[in-house]
Enzyme design. Structure first.
Site, PDB file in Angstrom:
ATOM      1  N   LYS A  80       0.852  -1.199   0.000  1.00 14.39           N
ATOM      2  CA  LYS A  80       0.000   0.000   0.000  1.00 14.39           C
ATOM      3  C   LYS A  80       0.887   1.248   0.000  1.00 14.39           C
ATOM      4  CE  LYS A  80      -3.784   2.128   2.650  1.00 14.39           C
ATOM      5  NZ  LYS A  80      -4.581   2.084   3.892  1.00 14.39           N
ATOM      6  N   SER A 155      -9.501   2.025   3.086  1.00 17.33           N
ATOM      7  CA  SER A 155      -8.662   2.725   2.149  1.00 17.33           C
ATOM      8  C   SER A 155      -7.636   1.837   1.424  1.00 17.33           C
ATOM      9  CB  SER A 155      -7.903   3.829   2.892  1.00 17.33           C
ATOM     10  OG  SER A 155      -7.084   3.265   3.900  1.00 17.33           O
ATOM     11  N   SER A 179      -9.591  -0.233   7.376  1.00 24.57           N
ATOM     12  CA  SER A 179      -9.068  -0.151   6.004  1.00 24.57           C
ATOM     13  C   SER A 179      -8.383  -1.384   5.460  1.00 24.57           C
ATOM     14  CB  SER A 179      -8.113   1.031   5.886  1.00 24.57           C
ATOM     15  OG  SER A 179      -8.845   2.213   5.743  1.00 24.57           O
TER      16      SER A 179
HETATM   17  N1  GLN Z   1     -12.786   4.530   6.588  1.00 23.88           N
HETATM   18  C1  GLN Z   1     -12.204   4.992   7.813  1.00 23.88           C
HETATM   19  C2  GLN Z   1     -11.773   6.441   7.656  1.00 23.88           C
HETATM   20  O1  GLN Z   1     -12.081   6.984   6.658  1.00 23.88           O
HETATM   21  C3  GLN Z   1     -11.042   4.107   8.183  1.00 23.88           C
HETATM   22  C4  GLN Z   1      -9.831   4.381   7.372  1.00 23.88           C
HETATM   23  C5  GLN Z   1      -8.656   3.513   7.722  1.00 23.88           C
HETATM   24  O2  GLN Z   1      -8.771   2.511   8.407  1.00 23.88           O
HETATM   25  N2  GLN Z   1      -7.513   3.962   7.281  1.00 23.88           N
HETATM   26  O3  GLN Z   1     -11.145   7.003   8.474  1.00 23.88           O
END
Ligand code: GLN
Length: 488
Positions: A80, A155, A179
């Site tokens: 990532k 994400s 994420s």
């Molecule tokens: N979707 C959540 C956010 O927008 C979690 C994101 C993540 O785990 N990086 O913060």
């Protein structure tokens, strides 16, 4: 089966038997990327020459060595793009880091390299990992391999899509509020979020430091255990990493869960959740009972507060972490008429709308006069949420829930409504707030052929129990063997 569709452990067996070489395997995955990635768009940066060079080195290492090789020797993986890779662009999906080339590797990347893995490239992400669909990437959205009109989740959507589409054998992701697990669920792959502190975050570009953790995305539970075993462990360069011995996680893969206590929290079956998701998860709980687990209803009474607490604490920490992007030290610099103008222009042009929203929310929650009412209150409720889990884990070994309330949604469907987007992580956020561990594994498909994920949570350092239950479920089903039809 095509080489790019193999699991890590299947590829290992073929490599060790001399039936395939790491170069052949890597070339097959690179060809697959060429065929499908113009549609899926999982990668932000590809490093094919480097990958082939690492593959040649892996083949050479194997030729000179007797006995079993490292489980990742010659295995093509993706990273990532929030994890630093020496000499390779690391953008965080953001314009502000578009031209940033780190001078060092994140510890997890160094560990993969030391294990002989082949690095294919960097995968797409919501900007600074803020999002649930990968649509917040400043560059382009990634598409779900099961339906190209839909999001892969986020994400770590690039990593999840790459694993699902045969564009790598496994990938690293990061999980601050879901994420790793949510995109794993939406793409029909396995996603493990380790205990806070279990994996080094050195070289992970920070989003919310009390919540961030590196995780793995793979095609099955065995691969998750293999990859996790390589990245887990103490790192003196990360003061939040735990100095606790790393067990052999593959020892959890026994298939035997007789007598294990599986908790089902009543608060996780909410109105508004897609009925097929609920049905699949309930059927999965039945399966665990058939395999000899004892199913116990538990309560996590502060569940409703997880979303508001997360959206105070995560933006508050992000607003502080992202203060470093000032156009002076690294990343984008847009020169203005004064230093202050340079800050404003750089940040104004470098950050996208969701990142700006989070910085504003977080700055507000931390500002004098509101700190007690918002930030401090949220910290207290966080403690209550953790207390819920502490009590539940006195009664049970693991807790089983849906990973996401819905299957993959359409691209554009939630981009105008941040609250709808935030709700996608309603079942995953609590775990980060409590600092505990969990996994998402495939547990079925909806009527439209979209994958459904089952979340198995464990207490802090409870990865052995989580993997044991996940593996036993996987043994009893074949969801993890399905592959999307793409470009063939
Ligand atoms: N979707 C959540 C956010 O927008 C979690 C994101 C993540 O785990 N990086 O913060």
């Amino acid at each position: 089966m095509a080489l790019y569709d193999l699991t890590i452990h299947e590829a290992r067996a073929l490599l060790d038997a001399g039936e395939i070489s790491a170069v052949e395997l890597t070339q097959a995955v690179l060809d697959r990327i060429l065929t499908v990635d113009n549609n899926v768009r999982a990668y932000l940066t590809l490093t094919p020459e480097l990958a082939l060079e690492q593959a040649r080195a892996a083949d050479a290492a194997r030729a000179y060595k007797d006995g079993p090789s490292s489980p990742l020797l010659g295995i093509p993986l993706a990273i990532k793009d929030v994890l630093c890779t020496a000499g390779i662009p690391t953008t965080c999906g953001s314009r502000i880091l578009e031209n940033f080339i780190p001078p060092y590797d994140a510890t997890v990347v160094a560990r993969l390299k030391a294990a002989g893995a082949v690095i294919l490239g960097k995968t797409n992400t919501d900007e600074f990992a803020m999002g649930s669909s990968t649509e917040n990437s400043a560059f382009f959205p990634t598409r779900n391999p099961w339906d190209l009109e839909r999001v892969p989740g986020g994400s770590s959507g690039g990593s999840a899509a790459a694993v699902a589409a045969g564009e790598c054998l496994g990938a690293l992701g990061t999980d601050t509020g879901g994420s790793v697990r949510q995109p794993a669920a939406l793409c029909g792959v396995v996603g493990l979020k380790p205990t806070y502190g279990r994996v080094s975050r050195y070289g992970l570009i920070a989003f919310a430091s009390s919540l961030d953790q590196v995780g793995v995305l793979t095609r099955d539970v065995t691969d998750a255990a293999i990859l996790f075993s390589v990245i887990a462990g103490y790192d003196p360069q990360d003061s939040t990493s735990m100095d606790v011995p790393v067990p052999d996680y593959t020892a959890a893969l026994t298939g035997d869960i007789r007598g294990m206590r599986v908790g089902v929290p009543k608060e996780y079956f909410v109105p508004g959740m897609q009925p097929e998701v609920e049905a699949a998860v309930r059927a999965a709980v039945e399966k665990l009972a058939e395999r000899g687990a004892e199913v116990i209803e538990v309560s996590l009474p502060h569940t409703d507060y997880a979303l508001p607490v997360y959206y105070l604490l995560a933006p508050a920490e992000a607003s502080a972490n992202l203060a470093r992007y000032d156009g002076v030290r690294y990343g984008l610099r847009v020169i203005g008429s004064s230093l202050e103008e340079t800050y404003k222009q750089t940040r104004g042009q470098g950050f996208g709308p969701e990142v700006k929203r989070r910085i504003m929310l977080g700055t507000y929650a931390l500002s004098a006069g509101y700190y007690d009412a918002y930030y401090l209150k949220a910290q207290k409720v966080r403690t209550l949420i953790k207390g819920d889990f502490d009590r539940a884990f006195e009664q049970v070994d693991v807790i089983v829930t849906p990973t996401s309330p819905t299957t993959a949604f359409r691209i554009g469907e939630k981009t105008d409504d941040p609250i709808q987007m935030y709700l996608s992580d309603i079942f995953t956020l609590s775990m980060n707030l409590a600092g505990i561990c969990g996994i998402s594994i495939p547990c079925g498909f909806d009527r439209q052929g979209l994958p459904i994920g089952l979340q198995v949570m464990g207490p802090a350092l409870g990865e052995m129990a989580v993997l044991r239950v996940a593996y036993a479920y996987e043994q009893a089903t074949d969801w993890h063997t399905r592959r999307p039809v793409l470009g063939r």
